[in-house]
Design a protein around this motif. Structure first.
Motif, mmCIF file in Angstrom:
data_model
loop_
_atom_site.group_PDB
_atom_site.id
_atom_site.type_symbol
_atom_site.label_atom_id
_atom_site.label_comp_id
_atom_site.label_asym_id
_atom_site.label_seq_id
_atom_site.Cartn_x
_atom_site.Cartn_y
_atom_site.Cartn_z
ATOM 1 N N ILE A 1 -4.564 19.301 2.080
ATOM 2 C CA ILE A 1 -5.415 19.355 1.124
ATOM 3 C C ILE A 1 -4.968 18.092 0.489
ATOM 4 O O ILE A 1 -4.065 18.027 -0.246
ATOM 5 N N ILE A 2 -5.912 17.171 0.237
ATOM 6 C CA ILE A 2 -5.889 15.833 -0.337
ATOM 7 C C ILE A 2 -6.450 15.482 -1.305
ATOM 8 O O ILE A 2 -7.893 15.704 -1.400
ATOM 9 N N SER A 3 -6.187 15.089 -2.568
ATOM 10 C CA SER A 3 -6.817 14.683 -3.627
ATOM 11 C C SER A 3 -6.345 13.407 -4.304
ATOM 12 O O SER A 3 -5.238 13.036 -4.529
ATOM 13 N N THR A 4 -7.303 12.558 -4.768
ATOM 14 C CA THR A 4 -6.919 11.232 -5.395
ATOM 15 C C THR A 4 -7.434 11.498 -6.907
ATOM 16 O O THR A 4 -8.147 12.084 -7.240
ATOM 17 N N ASP A 5 -6.376 10.715 -7.892
ATOM 18 C CA ASP A 5 -6.621 10.767 -9.230
ATOM 19 C C ASP A 5 -7.939 10.097 -9.482
ATOM 20 O O ASP A 5 -8.300 9.023 -9.383
ATOM 21 N N LYS A 6 -8.930 11.082 -10.278
ATOM 22 C CA LYS A 6 -10.231 10.558 -10.665
ATOM 23 C C LYS A 6 -10.182 9.615 -11.962
ATOM 24 O O LYS A 6 -11.162 8.714 -11.896
ATOM 25 N N LEU A 7 -9.446 9.839 -12.793
ATOM 26 C CA LEU A 7 -9.150 8.937 -13.798
ATOM 27 C C LEU A 7 -8.473 7.359 -13.643
ATOM 28 O O LEU A 7 -9.069 6.453 -14.094
ATOM 29 N N SER A 8 -7.608 7.368 -12.711
ATOM 30 C CA SER A 8 -7.229 6.118 -12.195
ATOM 31 C C SER A 8 -7.103 6.142 -10.833
ATOM 32 O O SER A 8 -5.891 6.019 -10.178
ATOM 33 N N PRO A 9 -8.173 5.939 -10.088
ATOM 34 C CA PRO A 9 -8.038 5.805 -8.679
ATOM 35 C C PRO A 9 -7.611 4.619 -8.009
ATOM 36 O O PRO A 9 -7.602 3.450 -8.755
ATOM 37 N N PRO A 10 -7.373 4.684 -6.809
ATOM 38 C CA PRO A 10 -6.805 3.331 -6.152
ATOM 39 C C PRO A 10 -8.018 2.525 -5.865
ATOM 40 O O PRO A 10 -9.108 2.816 -5.959
ATOM 41 N N PRO A 11 -7.781 1.124 -5.631
ATOM 42 C CA PRO A 11 -8.586 0.270 -5.478
ATOM 43 C C PRO A 11 -9.490 0.413 -4.180
ATOM 44 O O PRO A 11 -10.629 0.099 -4.073
ATOM 45 N N SER A 12 -8.772 0.988 -3.254
ATOM 46 C CA SER A 12 -9.558 1.643 -1.761
ATOM 47 C C SER A 12 -8.739 2.321 -1.094
ATOM 48 O O SER A 12 -7.551 2.582 -1.294
ATOM 49 N N ILE B 1 -2.484 12.621 -5.099
ATOM 50 C CA ILE B 1 -2.392 11.291 -4.860
ATOM 51 C C ILE B 1 -2.571 10.529 -6.259
ATOM 52 O O ILE B 1 -3.772 10.256 -6.614
ATOM 53 N N SER B 2 -1.543 9.768 -6.950
ATOM 54 C CA SER B 2 -1.640 9.217 -8.028
ATOM 55 C C SER B 2 -1.135 8.026 -7.796
ATOM 56 O O SER B 2 0.009 7.509 -8.111
ATOM 57 N N GLU B 3 -2.054 6.885 -7.314
ATOM 58 C CA GLU B 3 -1.835 5.533 -7.120
ATOM 59 C C GLU B 3 -2.621 4.650 -7.405
ATOM 60 O O GLU B 3 -3.929 4.666 -7.328
ATOM 61 N N THR B 4 -2.143 3.442 -7.752
ATOM 62 C CA THR B 4 -2.880 2.386 -8.166
ATOM 63 C C THR B 4 -2.894 1.121 -7.106
ATOM 64 O O THR B 4 -3.723 0.150 -7.381
ATOM 65 N N ARG B 5 -2.010 1.589 -6.250
ATOM 66 C CA ARG B 5 -2.002 0.737 -4.991
ATOM 67 C C ARG B 5 -3.030 1.325 -4.032
ATOM 68 O O ARG B 5 -3.705 2.114 -4.184
ATOM 69 N N TYR B 6 -3.275 0.311 -2.933
ATOM 70 C CA TYR B 6 -4.136 0.717 -1.635
ATOM 71 C C TYR B 6 -3.795 1.978 -1.014
ATOM 72 O O TYR B 6 -2.422 1.907 -0.801
ATOM 73 N N VAL B 7 -4.359 2.895 -0.732
ATOM 74 C CA VAL B 7 -3.950 4.155 -0.229
ATOM 75 C C VAL B 7 -4.618 3.892 1.363
ATOM 76 O O VAL B 7 -5.703 3.981 1.787
ATOM 77 N N LEU B 8 -3.475 4.271 2.205
ATOM 78 C CA LEU B 8 -3.466 4.497 3.753
ATOM 79 C C LEU B 8 -3.080 5.730 4.063
ATOM 80 O O LEU B 8 -2.130 5.882 4.112
ATOM 81 N N ILE B 9 -3.850 6.623 4.651
ATOM 82 C CA ILE B 9 -3.831 7.829 4.968
ATOM 83 C C ILE B 9 -3.709 7.738 6.644
ATOM 84 O O ILE B 9 -4.785 7.847 7.133
ATOM 85 N N THR B 10 -2.591 7.694 7.333
ATOM 86 C CA THR B 10 -2.662 7.409 8.838
ATOM 87 C C THR B 10 -3.006 8.819 9.696
ATOM 88 O O THR B 10 -3.607 8.534 10.638
ATOM 89 N N SER B 11 -2.689 9.866 8.946
ATOM 90 C CA SER B 11 -3.168 10.977 9.937
ATOM 91 C C SER B 11 -2.968 12.275 8.629
ATOM 92 O O SER B 11 -2.344 12.250 7.849
ATOM 93 N N SER B 12 -3.750 13.220 9.026
ATOM 94 C CA SER B 12 -3.733 14.436 8.091
ATOM 95 C C SER B 12 -4.134 15.570 9.035
ATOM 96 O O SER B 12 -5.338 15.747 9.500
ATOM 97 N N THR B 13 -3.473 16.761 9.162
ATOM 98 C CA THR B 13 -3.641 17.760 9.868
ATOM 99 C C THR B 13 -3.394 19.057 8.830
ATOM 100 O O THR B 13 -2.373 19.035 8.280
ATOM 101 N N SER C 1 0.857 -1.279 0.022
ATOM 102 C CA SER C 1 -0.104 -0.055 0.046
ATOM 103 C C SER C 1 0.964 1.279 -0.034
ATOM 104 O O SER C 1 2.088 1.161 0.537
ATOM 105 N N ALA C 2 0.179 2.407 -0.496
ATOM 106 C CA ALA C 2 0.904 3.567 -0.338
ATOM 107 C C ALA C 2 0.538 4.247 0.862
ATOM 108 O O ALA C 2 -0.789 4.380 1.317
ATOM 109 N N VAL C 3 1.373 4.728 1.978
ATOM 110 C CA VAL C 3 1.247 5.141 3.184
ATOM 111 C C VAL C 3 1.580 6.379 3.246
ATOM 112 O O VAL C 3 2.459 6.890 2.914
ATOM 113 N N PHE C 4 0.626 7.217 4.008
ATOM 114 C CA PHE C 4 0.776 8.776 3.810
ATOM 115 C C PHE C 4 0.433 9.314 5.309
ATOM 116 O O PHE C 4 -0.479 8.876 5.936
#
Length: 265
Positions: free
Chosen positions: A132-143, A117-129, A105-108
């Motif tokens: 501003i976060i966005s993921t690729d709409k055309l090639s989004p991660p599996p979960s 975030i442009s990832e085809t792997r699973y995305v895990l965001i452990t914390s965000s303070t 997974s891609a861990v952030f």
């Protein structure tokens, strides 16, 4: 629909003993497939909650295992030094984990950042303070799994499920197969797309949600009375919020979020 506990028990055992990132990816795929195969039609609220807790528990074990496997390894250099030689220090050399770029997974972990975030792997965001976060709409991660988020704007698109835990004072824009929100407080939820136009919430309060979305609240299962945990925003206010967050910077984040909440009053 009764959940096959043999499958969940086997998955739990495999996850716990897993020591390989690619194997962990395969286990996550199995869990995703199993979770999406569950049909909640006609299932009581109590049973839905039990199933959710069971599946969420497995995802939590997966996430913790992923973090464990993604941690950098350290190596001692030289012979051990007895404690009495306090002037000498044991050197630690961080070893780059090359496998992290190839599988898993891609861990952030984000603080005062703006990230696409442009990832085809699973995305895990452990914390965000204050991020501003966005993921690729055309090639989004599996979960996507996200937790421990404060004062952030998150535009998340996933081919599968999005699981979000522990969020305060944030704006979430979601597009996915399924959305589950736990312990979310004082936040705006904009659902662009979700299966059956339905999201699941639990232990939430002070939410503002856009129209045309059905909400299954495990803490307020009845539809016969007004739900105290969320309110619905009108389309005009939603349009203004969408416009405000489209050009937001990290420096203005808290101000913009505050103004967006004013539009919901």
């Amino acid at each position: 629909m009764a959940v096959d506990t043999t499958v969940t028990n086997d998955l739990r055992k495999e996850i716990v003993k897993c020591n390989d990132k690619q194997q962990l990816v395969n286990l996550r795929q199995q869990l995703d497939t199993f979770e999406q195969s569950i049909d909640m039609t006609g299932v009581t609220t109590f049973e839905q909650k039990r199933i959710k807790q069971l599946i969420d528990g497995l995802y939590k074990i997966l996430d913790n295992k992923q973090i464990q496997l993604s941690m950098n390894r350290f190596e001692f250099i030289g012979d051990p030094i007895p404690p009495r030689h306090s002037k000498n220090q044991i050197k630690l050399i961080e070893k780059q984990d090359l496998a992290e770029t190839n599988s898993g997974s891609a861990v952030f972990e984000l603080l005062n950042e703006s990230i696409d975030i442009s990832e085809t792997r699973y995305v895990l965001i452990t914390s965000s303070t204050n991020s501003i976060i966005s993921t690729d709409k055309l090639s989004p991660p599996p979960s996507i799994h996200m937790r421990n988020t404060t004062d952030s704007i998150c535009t998340l698109t996933s081919k599968g499920a999005i699981f979000i835990h522990n969020v305060r004072n944030s704006i979430l824009v979601l597009s996915c197969h399924q959305a589950r929100l736990h312990n979310i407080h004082n936040s705006i939820i904009i659902v662009d797309k979700v299966k059956n136009n339905r999201i699941i919430i639990e232990d939430c309060s002070g939410l503002v949600i856009n129209q045309q979305i059905e909400v299954d609240d495990f803490n307020h299962p009845t539809k016969e009375s007004i739900n105290p945990h969320y309110k619905v925003i009108d389309q005009d206010s939603l349009n203004h919020i969408t416009q405000r967050i489209s050009n937001c910077s990290v420096e203005d984040l808290r101000v913009i979020i505050g103004k967006c909440f004013e539009l919901t009053q």
